[in-house]
Design an enzyme around this catalytic site. Structure first.
Site, short mmCIF file in Angstrom:
data_model
loop_
_atom_site.label_atom_id
_atom_site.label_comp_id
_atom_site.label_asym_id
_atom_site.label_seq_id
_atom_site.Cartn_x
_atom_site.Cartn_y
_atom_site.Cartn_z
N ASN A 15 0.80 -1.21 0.00
CA ASN A 15 0.00 0.00 0.00
C ASN A 15 0.84 1.27 0.00
OD1 ASN A 15 -2.42 1.80 0.76
ND2 ASN A 15 -1.09 2.01 2.55
N SER A 26 -4.04 2.56 -8.73
CA SER A 26 -4.80 3.80 -8.77
C SER A 26 -5.55 3.87 -10.09
CB SER A 26 -3.87 5.01 -8.63
OG SER A 26 -4.57 6.22 -8.85
N TYR A 84 3.77 9.67 -11.20
CA TYR A 84 2.83 8.85 -10.43
C TYR A 84 2.06 7.90 -11.34
CZ TYR A 84 -0.82 7.75 -7.01
OH TYR A 84 -1.67 7.10 -6.16
N SER A 91 4.20 5.02 -12.40
CA SER A 91 4.43 4.04 -11.34
C SER A 91 3.21 3.18 -11.09
CB SER A 91 4.87 4.75 -10.05
OG SER A 91 3.80 5.47 -9.45
N LYS A 92 2.02 3.76 -11.15
CA LYS A 92 0.82 2.98 -10.88
C LYS A 92 0.45 2.08 -12.06
CE LYS A 92 0.18 4.19 -6.67
NZ LYS A 92 0.34 3.20 -5.59
N ILE A 142 -10.34 9.02 -2.66
CA ILE A 142 -10.61 8.51 -1.32
C ILE A 142 -10.37 9.63 -0.31
CG2 ILE A 142 -10.01 6.77 0.40
CD1 ILE A 142 -11.26 5.65 -2.18
#
Length: 251
Positions: free
Chosen positions: A83, A134, A147, A150-151, A180
């Protein structure tokens, strides 16, 4: 209870999405080892089925000790949740090699080598790996090239590991959260419009009429970790209140 007598290792499990996963796992009877540098709050620290291991996941030399500590505390590892992650905004013109390395090391490299260290234990009892990706692994916000990359990598790695580890009895899936709610996100939305209009606009982006909570991700993680998902592997489960399914309408 769905996870009774199971031991889960959750990186970054003390706050945000990780906390939601930890709490839902505990509610279903699991033992949980939370791996993060920050100390646990009093509620988690005093829980009889929670242990804390302080580690820098960017340092690969520490990862075997994380697994060894989990086995020492609870006798094994049945569930691994990757996580922990970092995120910041940078235009492609401004990204530095050091920034690329930092995000890649935490968001992609650490999960791969933590899985490697945990594998001998996971395969003993048909383990479950859950990677937190994500919706930005499938679409992008501005200046999120690091980001998003990476996801997307996490999603691809999840599918590849499902193929490689299936014969060992280990399943590997990912969860792709949408928006979230967290302390930081709440402060950000409040800063955009004191009258609450930005929050209303955000809620309207979601067919369910609200943003997500850490518990929403925790519930999905419980399913993927449990025997109810014994025939589910190599999947990226989108948990976003329908946001990515909804086509935008012209204003």
């Amino acid at each position: 209870m769905l996870l009774e007598n199971k031991t889960a290792l959750v990186t970054g499990g003390g706050r945000g999405i990780g906390r939601g996963i930890t709490e839902q796992f505990l509610a279903e009877g699991a033992n949980v080892v939370v791996v993060q540098r920050r100390n646990l709050d009093e509620e988690l620290a005093n829980h009889p089925r929670v242990a804390h291991i302080s580690a820098d996941l960017g340092d690969l030399k520490q990862l075997p000790a994380v697994i060894e500590g989990t086995v020492t505390h609870f006798g094994g590892v049945d569930i691994l949740v990757n996580n922990s992650g970092v995120m910041w905004e940078r235009s492609i013109a401004d990204i530095t090699p050091d920034e690329w390395d930092q995000m890649a090391n935490v968001n992609m490299r650490a999960p791969v080598f933590l899985i490697q260290a945990a594998l001998p234990h996971l395969q003993q009892h048909g383990g479950s790996i859950i990677n937190i990706g994500s919706i930005e692994g499938m679409a992008a916000n501005p200046e999120h090239v690091l980001y998003v990359t990476s996801k997307a990598g996490i999603h691809g790695m999840t599918r590849a590991l499902a193929v490689d580890l299936g014969e060992l009895g280990v399943r590997c899936n990912a969860i792709a959260p949408g928006w979230i709610s967290s302390e930081l996100s709440e402060q950000y939305i409040d800063s955009l419009s004191p009258d609450g209009s930005a929050r209303d606009d955000l809620n309207r982006l979601h067919p369910v009429g609200r943003v997500g909570t850490p518990a929403d991700i925790g519930g999905a993680a419980v399913y993927l970790a449990s025997q109810r998902a014994s025939f589910v592997t190599g999947q990226v489960l989108v948990v976003d209140g329908g946001r990515t399914a909804r086509l935008p309408m012209p204003v």
